[in-house]
Design a protein around this motif. Structure first.
Motif, PDB file in Angstrom:
ATOM      1  N   ILE A 161      30.615  28.584  28.775  1.00 27.20           N
ATOM      2  CA  ILE A 161      30.476  29.122  30.131  1.00 27.20           C
ATOM      3  C   ILE A 161      31.555  30.168  30.402  1.00 27.20           C
ATOM      4  O   ILE A 161      31.269  31.263  30.898  1.00 27.20           O
ATOM      5  CB  ILE A 161      30.509  27.974  31.170  1.00 27.20           C
ATOM      6  N   SER A 162      32.801  29.864  30.062  1.00 27.05           N
ATOM      7  CA  SER A 162      33.891  30.821  30.331  1.00 27.05           C
ATOM      8  C   SER A 162      33.669  32.140  29.607  1.00 27.05           C
ATOM      9  O   SER A 162      33.891  33.215  30.171  1.00 27.05           O
ATOM     10  CB  SER A 162      35.232  30.226  29.906  1.00 27.05           C
ATOM     11  N   ASP A 163      33.234  32.067  28.343  1.00 26.92           N
ATOM     12  CA  ASP A 163      33.032  33.306  27.583  1.00 26.92           C
ATOM     13  C   ASP A 163      31.937  34.161  28.214  1.00 26.92           C
ATOM     14  O   ASP A 163      32.052  35.386  28.286  1.00 26.92           O
ATOM     15  CB  ASP A 163      32.659  32.977  26.128  1.00 26.92           C
ATOM     16  N   GLU A 164      30.878  33.504  28.677  1.00 23.62           N
ATOM     17  CA  GLU A 164      29.785  34.269  29.284  1.00 23.62           C
ATOM     18  C   GLU A 164      30.226  34.888  30.609  1.00 23.62           C
ATOM     19  O   GLU A 164      29.931  36.055  30.892  1.00 23.62           O
ATOM     20  CB  GLU A 164      28.570  33.349  29.486  1.00 23.62           C
ATOM     21  N   VAL A 165      30.942  34.103  31.409  1.00 25.12           N
ATOM     22  CA  VAL A 165      31.448  34.636  32.682  1.00 25.12           C
ATOM     23  C   VAL A 165      32.364  35.826  32.408  1.00 25.12           C
ATOM     24  O   VAL A 165      32.239  36.889  33.028  1.00 25.12           O
ATOM     25  CB  VAL A 165      32.209  33.541  33.478  1.00 25.12           C
ATOM     26  N   ALA A 166      33.286  35.648  31.461  1.00 30.04           N
ATOM     27  CA  ALA A 166      34.265  36.708  31.172  1.00 30.04           C
ATOM     28  C   ALA A 166      33.570  37.974  30.676  1.00 30.04           C
ATOM     29  O   ALA A 166      33.932  39.082  31.077  1.00 30.04           O
ATOM     30  CB  ALA A 166      35.272  36.215  30.142  1.00 30.04           C
ATOM     31  N   ALA A 167      32.559  37.818  29.822  1.00 31.31           N
ATOM     32  CA  ALA A 167      31.850  38.996  29.300  1.00 31.31           C
ATOM     33  C   ALA A 167      31.147  39.736  30.434  1.00 31.31           C
ATOM     34  O   ALA A 167      31.164  40.977  30.504  1.00 31.31           O
ATOM     35  CB  ALA A 167      30.852  38.562  28.228  1.00 31.31           C
ATOM     36  N   ARG A 168      30.539  38.980  31.334  1.00 35.36           N
ATOM     37  CA  ARG A 168      29.819  39.641  32.436  1.00 35.36           C
ATOM     38  C   ARG A 168      30.772  40.249  33.462  1.00 35.36           C
ATOM     39  O   ARG A 168      30.494  41.316  34.022  1.00 35.36           O
ATOM     40  CB  ARG A 168      28.843  38.650  33.083  1.00 35.36           C
ATOM     41  N   VAL A 169      31.897  39.581  33.726  1.00 42.83           N
ATOM     42  CA  VAL A 169      32.895  40.142  34.650  1.00 42.83           C
ATOM     43  C   VAL A 169      33.482  41.425  34.059  1.00 42.83           C
ATOM     44  O   VAL A 169      33.722  42.404  34.771  1.00 42.83           O
ATOM     45  CB  VAL A 169      34.004  39.097  34.947  1.00 42.83           C
ATOM     46  N   ALA A 221      31.867  43.458  31.871  1.00 38.94           N
ATOM     47  CA  ALA A 221      30.833  44.503  31.862  1.00 38.94           C
ATOM     48  C   ALA A 221      30.605  45.066  33.269  1.00 38.94           C
ATOM     49  O   ALA A 221      30.422  46.270  33.441  1.00 38.94           O
ATOM     50  CB  ALA A 221      29.532  43.924  31.293  1.00 38.94           C
ATOM     51  N   ARG A 222      30.614  44.190  34.272  1.00 43.77           N
ATOM     52  CA  ARG A 222      30.282  44.647  35.636  1.00 43.77           C
ATOM     53  C   ARG A 222      31.458  45.234  36.393  1.00 43.77           C
ATOM     54  O   ARG A 222      31.294  46.158  37.195  1.00 43.77           O
ATOM     55  CB  ARG A 222      29.682  43.486  36.439  1.00 43.77           C
ATOM     56  N   PHE A 223      32.655  44.656  36.171  1.00 41.09           N
ATOM     57  CA  PHE A 223      33.790  45.054  37.011  1.00 41.09           C
ATOM     58  C   PHE A 223      34.962  45.628  36.219  1.00 41.09           C
ATOM     59  O   PHE A 223      35.972  46.014  36.808  1.00 41.09           O
ATOM     60  CB  PHE A 223      34.273  43.856  37.842  1.00 41.09           C
ATOM     61  N   GLY A 224      34.856  45.635  34.887  1.00 41.92           N
ATOM     62  CA  GLY A 224      35.917  46.224  34.061  1.00 41.92           C
ATOM     63  C   GLY A 224      37.184  45.387  33.974  1.00 41.92           C
ATOM     64  O   GLY A 224      38.244  45.905  33.608  1.00 41.92           O
ATOM     65  N   ILE A 225      37.084  44.099  34.299  1.00 44.32           N
ATOM     66  CA  ILE A 225      38.261  43.220  34.183  1.00 44.32           C
ATOM     67  C   ILE A 225      38.362  42.714  32.742  1.00 44.32           C
ATOM     68  O   ILE A 225      37.419  42.122  32.223  1.00 44.32           O
ATOM     69  CB  ILE A 225      38.145  42.020  35.156  1.00 44.32           C
ATOM     70  N   GLU A 226      39.516  42.955  32.115  1.00 46.01           N
ATOM     71  CA  GLU A 226      39.715  42.498  30.735  1.00 46.01           C
ATOM     72  C   GLU A 226      39.790  40.978  30.697  1.00 46.01           C
ATOM     73  O   GLU A 226      40.198  40.340  31.666  1.00 46.01           O
ATOM     74  CB  GLU A 226      41.019  43.079  30.168  1.00 46.01           C
ATOM     75  N   ARG A 227      39.442  40.415  29.544  1.00 50.51           N
ATOM     76  CA  ARG A 227      39.481  38.954  29.393  1.00 50.51           C
ATOM     77  C   ARG A 227      40.862  38.390  29.700  1.00 50.51           C
ATOM     78  O   ARG A 227      41.000  37.330  30.289  1.00 50.51           O
ATOM     79  CB  ARG A 227      39.074  38.574  27.955  1.00 50.51           C
ATOM     80  N   GLU A 228      41.908  39.133  29.276  1.00 48.46           N
ATOM     81  CA  GLU A 228      43.270  38.610  29.449  1.00 48.46           C
ATOM     82  C   GLU A 228      43.726  38.652  30.910  1.00 48.46           C
ATOM     83  O   GLU A 228      44.744  38.080  31.254  1.00 48.46           O
ATOM     84  CB  GLU A 228      44.250  39.393  28.582  1.00 48.46           C
ATOM     85  N   ALA A 229      42.950  39.325  31.769  1.00 44.16           N
ATOM     86  CA  ALA A 229      43.326  39.434  33.184  1.00 44.16           C
ATOM     87  C   ALA A 229      42.486  38.508  34.073  1.00 44.16           C
ATOM     88  O   ALA A 229      42.564  38.568  35.289  1.00 44.16           O
ATOM     89  CB  ALA A 229      43.172  40.878  33.656  1.00 44.16           C
ATOM     90  N   LEU A 230      41.674  37.670  33.434  1.00 51.30           N
ATOM     91  CA  LEU A 230      40.803  36.756  34.183  1.00 51.30           C
ATOM     92  C   LEU A 230      41.206  35.317  33.873  1.00 51.30           C
ATOM     93  O   LEU A 230      41.219  34.916  32.710  1.00 51.30           O
ATOM     94  CB  LEU A 230      39.338  36.983  33.779  1.00 51.30           C
ATOM     95  N   VAL A 274      30.590  34.698  38.283  1.00 46.15           N
ATOM     96  CA  VAL A 274      30.620  36.170  38.207  1.00 46.15           C
ATOM     97  C   VAL A 274      30.593  36.736  39.634  1.00 46.15           C
ATOM     98  O   VAL A 274      31.354  37.651  39.982  1.00 46.15           O
ATOM     99  CB  VAL A 274      29.421  36.698  37.388  1.00 46.15           C
ATOM    100  N   GLU A 275      29.743  36.153  40.469  1.00 47.23           N
ATOM    101  CA  GLU A 275      29.599  36.615  41.855  1.00 47.23           C
ATOM    102  C   GLU A 275      30.926  36.484  42.623  1.00 47.23           C
ATOM    103  O   GLU A 275      31.335  37.406  43.333  1.00 47.23           O
ATOM    104  CB  GLU A 275      28.510  35.770  42.546  1.00 47.23           C
ATOM    105  N   VAL A 276      31.602  35.337  42.476  1.00 49.16           N
ATOM    106  CA  VAL A 276      32.814  35.115  43.274  1.00 49.16           C
ATOM    107  C   VAL A 276      33.929  36.064  42.819  1.00 49.16           C
ATOM    108  O   VAL A 276      34.690  36.584  43.652  1.00 49.16           O
ATOM    109  CB  VAL A 276      33.237  33.621  43.241  1.00 49.16           C
ATOM    110  N   ALA A 277      33.994  36.340  41.504  1.00 45.38           N
ATOM    111  CA  ALA A 277      34.992  37.305  41.022  1.00 45.38           C
ATOM    112  C   ALA A 277      34.693  38.693  41.600  1.00 45.38           C
ATOM    113  O   ALA A 277      35.601  39.392  42.077  1.00 45.38           O
ATOM    114  CB  ALA A 277      34.985  37.351  39.492  1.00 45.38           C
ATOM    115  N   GLY A 278      33.427  39.079  41.590  1.00 42.06           N
ATOM    116  CA  GLY A 278      33.037  40.390  42.112  1.00 42.06           C
ATOM    117  C   GLY A 278      33.319  40.532  43.594  1.00 42.06           C
ATOM    118  O   GLY A 278      33.810  41.576  44.054  1.00 42.06           O
TER     119      GLY A 278
END
Ligand SMILES: [Zn+2]
Length: 453
Positions: free
Chosen positions: A90-98, A100-109, A152-156
């Motif tokens: 779940i985390s990997d999928e959320v991170a990949a979509r965050v 792709a959509r918002f440009g947040i790097e994995r290390e910043a999430l 993904v929605e809440v991060a956005g």
């Protein structure tokens, strides 16, 4: 050394407080929340003893996010959830979509879970607990898929909410957590060990909007959200849910986010009733409120982030051991053995698990260290010794809760956090003796990358 530096900063803060505007808005901050209460009834997670789905809701569950941006454009997002734990899938999928959509790097999430034992089953986390029928599995899978969308929605939404803000940090303490590793003539059992190590620190990150209002408060505590036991069948956030609700009630307009710290071997004491969960939540919320009203240390830019995923070795094991275990009268051991035998038969026996170690540092003022799994309290205590002088939030239960993370001491002593938990997590068995040193080597590397050493 640490005390002198803090005393100096407290003095500087007192000067600032008497000389005019307290804090400049050098960050932007945004917050958001999305409800993640499962449909009723729903299988709950955390206790192997539960025999049927939930029977109602005592408190809504939330995913919340705090987004930060510094004056150079660096961003970070912390997502907190009232859930038992997020699996890597779940985390990997959320991170990949965050990303792709918002440009947040994995290390910043940061993706964290409160470890409430009154929450829903999260697919691929603690799967050995369950023997779902087709309908149960369909419902749990559907919730997991929806959960990815919600995170993904809440991060956005938090990123959309970015607006000038100032940050400050302080610490309080509450005492309801106790070390639960009780020594007995038959070995360490889950009970109460008043002589065992604890960490009663309550770190508090205050986010103040430009108009002076409280926009958000992120706080943490190192204690299992297990006030309620396996005989309790209502959905809710346990003490952390009550603490967040208490703060949001007392501070209208503010978003309260709870981060679970290194409470792998810490339980509330005493336990067992909804009233106790409420009392602990009120005590924790009141302490955070008290800290909010004191003179806090200003937190300044920039935002620096680092993440490493290191392999943790399991102790050697053989196929024969799991053949034997598959004949155990214990249904959980049977299920774990089947998983391990399937892995052997596919030619990829489980020898290691990937382990996330992340640091998010704000100026020279505060570091959030986000660890995976369920780290025992020794990890927080050692990080605080090794990085003495830095203002720290040492979180566990981030990114991937794949099993408990025992220290070398806990491994030597044995017991649930060293050995037995691996059954329910579907892992092959105890870690190799190197686990603590492997993690600390990664902690030192991420600390260096964010400028901490
Ligand atoms: Zn746990």
């Amino acid at each position: 050394m640490k005390r002198q530096r803090w005393a100096g900063r407290a003095f500087a803060l007192a000067l600032l407080a008497t000389c005019g505007p307290l804090l400049a808005a050098d960050f932007q901050a945004g917050v958001a929340r999305v409800e993640i209460t499962p449909p009723q009834p729903f299988w709950m997670s955390g206790y192997a003893a539960r025999t049927h789905p939930s029977e109602g809701v005592y408190q809504a569950l939330w995913a919340k996010a705090l987004a930060l941006r510094d004056d150079e454009g660096h961003r970070a997002v912390v997502v907190t959830t009232d859930l038992i734990g997020l699996p890597r899938a779940i985390s990997d999928e959320v991170a990949a979509r965050v990303n792709a959509r918002f440009g947040i790097e994995r290390e910043a999430l940061v993706l964290s879970a409160s470890h409430t034992h009154c929450g829903p089953a999260v697919r691929k986390n603690l799967a050995v607990l369950y023997d779902f029928n087709e309908e149960d599995r369909r419902r749990v899978d559907a919730y997991g898929i929806e959960l990815v969308d919600r995170l993904v929605e809440v991060a956005g939404k938090a990123l959309e909410d970015l607006a000038p803000a100032s940050l400050s940090v302080g610490h309080g303490a509450v005492g309801f957590a106790v070390n639960r590793r009780e020594p007995t003539p038959e070995g360490v059992k889950i009970g109460v060990n008043p002589a065992g190590p604890v960490d009663h620190d309550v770190p508090v990150l205050k986010v103040t909007a430009k108009d002076g209002s409280l926009k958000a408060v992120l706080f943490g505590y190192a204690c299992h959200n297990t006030t309620l036991g396996g005989d309790f069948y209502q959905i809710g956030g346990d003490y952390a849910g009550f603490a967040q609700a208490e703060l949001e009630r007392a501070r209208p307009g503010a978003t309260a986010l709870f981060v679970m710290l290194c409470g792998g071997d810490q339980n509330p004491n005493p336990r067992g009733t909804l009233d106790l969960a409420r009392q602990y939540g009120q005590a924790l919320g009141a302490e955070v409120g008290r800290v909010l009203d004191t003179a806090l240390l200003p937190v300044r830019p920039p935002i620096r982030t680092a993440l490493e995923v290191v392999p943790l070795d399991f102790a050697p094991h053989t196929r024969a051991a799991f053949v034997e275990e598959s004949a155990s009268p214990d249904k959980f051991r049977q299920r774990r053995a089947r998983l391990m035998l399937a892995a052997y038969d596919e030619g990829r026996p489980v020898r290691q698990t990937p382990y996330p170690v992340q640091a998010i540092r704000l100026g020279g003022d505060l570091t959030l260290l986000a660890l995976g799994g369920e780290p025992v309290v020794d990890y927080a205590l050692r990080v605080k010794r090794e990085l003495a002088g830095e203002n720290l939030i040492v979180a566990g239960y981030c990114h991937d809760v794949m099993c408990y993370i025992p220290s070398r001491r806990v491994q030597r002593e044995g017991g649930y956090e060293a050995v037995d938990n691996m059954i329910y997590y579907g892992q092959p068995g105890p870690f190799a003796e190197t686990v603590e040193e492997t993690i600390f080597a990664a902690v030192r590397r991420v600390a260096e990358r964010v400028g901490l050493r």
